[in-house]
Motif scaffolding. Structure first.
Motif, short mmCIF file in Angstrom:
data_model
loop_
_atom_site.label_atom_id
_atom_site.label_comp_id
_atom_site.label_asym_id
_atom_site.label_seq_id
_atom_site.Cartn_x
_atom_site.Cartn_y
_atom_site.Cartn_z
N ALA A 162 1.42 -6.63 -7.59
CA ALA A 162 1.19 -7.20 -6.27
C ALA A 162 0.85 -8.69 -6.34
O ALA A 162 1.38 -9.51 -5.59
CB ALA A 162 0.07 -6.45 -5.56
N ASP A 174 -3.11 -2.24 -12.32
CA ASP A 174 -2.73 -3.51 -11.73
C ASP A 174 -2.22 -4.39 -12.87
O ASP A 174 -2.69 -4.26 -14.01
CB ASP A 174 -3.96 -4.22 -11.14
CG ASP A 174 -4.44 -3.64 -9.81
OD1 ASP A 174 -4.02 -2.53 -9.45
OD2 ASP A 174 -5.26 -4.31 -9.15
N PHE A 215 0.85 -1.20 0.00
CA PHE A 215 0.00 0.00 0.00
C PHE A 215 0.89 1.25 0.00
O PHE A 215 0.69 2.18 -0.79
CB PHE A 215 -0.90 -0.02 1.25
CG PHE A 215 -2.16 0.79 1.10
CD1 PHE A 215 -3.38 0.17 0.93
CD2 PHE A 215 -2.12 2.18 1.16
CE1 PHE A 215 -4.56 0.92 0.80
CE2 PHE A 215 -3.27 2.92 1.03
CZ PHE A 215 -4.50 2.30 0.85
N SER A 242 3.23 -9.47 0.43
CA SER A 242 2.14 -10.08 1.22
C SER A 242 1.32 -11.10 0.43
O SER A 242 0.29 -11.57 0.91
CB SER A 242 1.23 -8.98 1.78
OG SER A 242 0.50 -8.36 0.73
C1 LIG Z 1 -3.19 -4.93 -6.33
C2 LIG Z 1 -2.73 -4.64 -4.94
N1 LIG Z 1 -1.84 -3.66 -4.74
C3 LIG Z 1 -1.39 -3.36 -3.51
C4 LIG Z 1 -1.82 -4.05 -2.40
C5 LIG Z 1 -1.34 -3.66 -1.04
O1 LIG Z 1 -0.39 -4.57 -0.58
P1 LIG Z 1 -0.05 -4.72 0.95
O2 LIG Z 1 -0.93 -5.78 1.50
O3 LIG Z 1 1.39 -5.12 0.96
O4 LIG Z 1 -0.25 -3.40 1.60
C6 LIG Z 1 -2.73 -5.10 -2.54
C7 LIG Z 1 -3.18 -5.84 -1.36
O5 LIG Z 1 -4.27 -6.25 -1.21
C8 LIG Z 1 -3.20 -5.40 -3.85
O6 LIG Z 1 -4.10 -6.37 -4.04
#
Ligand SMILES: Cc1ncc(COP(=O)(O)O)c(C=O)c1O
Length: 424
Positions: free
Chosen positions: A210, A179, A113, A239
């Motif tokens: 991600a 994405d 995030f 994550s």
């Molecule tokens: C496409 C996408 N970007 C960023 C994130 C954020 O990642 P993090 O869980 O490391 O904050 C997520 C998490 O759900 C995600 O699905």
């Protein structure tokens, strides 16, 4: 006088009603968590709701990587990376990720995030960000935090994106963000077309990998590798496939150094804790040396999708994110409850996770599931649907989807999503 807390009441009333009828799907407590199974309410259930696609969060080598780092560097850095929060393993992970992703440099963030929020730093007055409507919330918030304009194009609709770009002042700086693998519907962005359009329109392209970093491509480098495209900047998280926590931005050295020194989400927040770095380093080694994990999870997700389609459920995509469209919030939660009662934990996703009308049950498989567990998930869906008073109205599969290449996911391509269909 208006009370800023007044709006909370409606939310509380709604949550209480869901709890009363046992359809509150948020924050389910896992008394135990053992990879493909978890203990919920005293019962063992199949865990089909995590993003641990390669099953690395419980891999003993990853757990030991975290423990070793904690013993050597402590539980926390208690400071930001540019102050006291850069240890030897932080630097090692950055360098190894840059090599892994084929970029000049990489910078860590405390979360995916926050890696995405760092993009706000690039958006000054007179700049505009162009974002796919299905992008993750963190990309939306990055655009909101920046000082520039924010235009959102219909999901995967590059004609719409082109029109928005063409309607923008030619002197305006342009950033396209998408994405790579969309987190809820499991389809992928068309990166070659986005890169071409960015080139024509003088825009920069950022791809949030991600969900695909570690999962897709012969070397696990994500959608840019699968589609042979080098975005200007890549962001990702630990994550999901890395079984840890933390984020990264990777690109040209100058850009990465600029973000390291100026992005507020990196500068004014404590560094990624050493155990998370140690776990991510161990995971990276496994991702680089064990492509069979990717093959396995892609094979299992194809089996799940085919099983669900054969039973008449509507699904999409090719990845381990397997959406089952219900298209109604209440029914979605009822399905979630029935599935849990049948021994499978999934996610019920409604607005703002997906647009209203696109409500879905999100099923995710990992390399640790067995084929039998995947079949048990399909059987649970059939039994759960039989309990639904509205089952006759449940949408059934209407379109065939491309077959996934279980070797490396290379046949993954942008699929027309439910959202695109709804938005015309
Ligand atoms: C496409 C996408 N970007 C960023 C994130 C954020 O990642 P993090 O869980 O490391 O904050 C997520 C998490 O759900 C995600 O699905």
């Amino acid at each position: 006088m208006r009370d800023v807390f007044a709006k909370i009441q409606a939310s509380t009333t709604r949550a209480d009603a869901m709890k009363r009828d046992r359809t509150y799907p948020y924050g389910t407590v896992l008394a135990e968590r053992r990879g493909p199974v978890a203990v919920v309410g005293g019962r063992e259930v199949i865990m089909a709701s995590s993003n641990d696609y390669l099953g690395l969060s419980v891999d003993p080598r990853v757990v030991e990587g975290a423990a070793r780092a904690a013993r050597r560097y402590g539980a926390s850095c208690t400071g930001a990376p540019i102050m006291n929060g850069t240890t030897g393993i932080h630097r090692e992970l950055e360098e190894r990720l840059a090599v892994f992703l084929g970029r000049e440099a990489a910078v860590l963030a405390p979360s995916g995030f926050q890696a995405n929020l760092a993009l706000a730093t690039l958006l000054g007055r007179g700049d505009t960000v162009f974002a796919d409507r299905a992008n993750h919330a963190s990309l939306v918030d990055a655009a909101r935090l920046g000082f520039g304009g924010h235009r959102r194009y219909r999901h995967a609709d590059l004609g719409h994106l082109r029109r928005l770009l063409e309607a923008t002042d030619p002197d305006c700086g342009r950033l396209i963000v998408t994405d790579g693998l969309f987190s809820m519907e499991g389809d992928v962005a068309d990166l070659p077309a986005l890169k071409r359009l960015a080139g024509e329109q003088g825009a920069r392209l950022v791809v949030d990998c991600a969900h695909d970093m570690g999962l897709l491509g012969p070397n696990g480098r994500g959608t840019p590798e699968v589609q042979g495209v080098a975005p200007d900047l890549v962001t990702a998280t630990f994550s999901k496939c890395f079984g840890s926590v933390g984020g990264v931005l990777a690109g040209d050295r100058e850009v990465v150094d600029f973000l390291r020194h100026h992005a507020r989400s990196l500068v004014f927040s404590a560094a990624l804790p050493p155990p998370s770095v140690g776990a991510a380093l161990a995971a990276l080694e496994i991702i680089e040396s064990e492509p069979e994990l990717r093959e396995r999870v892609l094979g299992l997700s194809a089996r799940l999708r085919e099983g669900l389609r054969a039973e008449g459920f509507e699904t999409a995509g090719d990845a381990p994110i397997v959406p089952v469209f219900v298209r109604d919030d209440e029914r979605c939660r009822a399905m979630w409850r029935a599935l849990l009662d049948e021994g499978v934990l999934v996610n019920a996703v409604s607005s703002p996770g997906v647009p209203v009308g696109g409500e879905l049950v999100r099923v995710a498989v990992t390399a640790r599931h067995t084929g039998e567990q995947v079949d048990a998930i399909v059987a649970a869906f059939v039994r759960a649907r039989a309990q639904m008073p509205w089952r006759a109205a449940m949408p059934s599969s209407s379109e065939s989807s491309p077959k996934v290449n279980s070797q490396d996911g290379s046949s993954l391509r942008a699929a027309p999503s439910a959202q695109a269909r709804m938005e015309g």
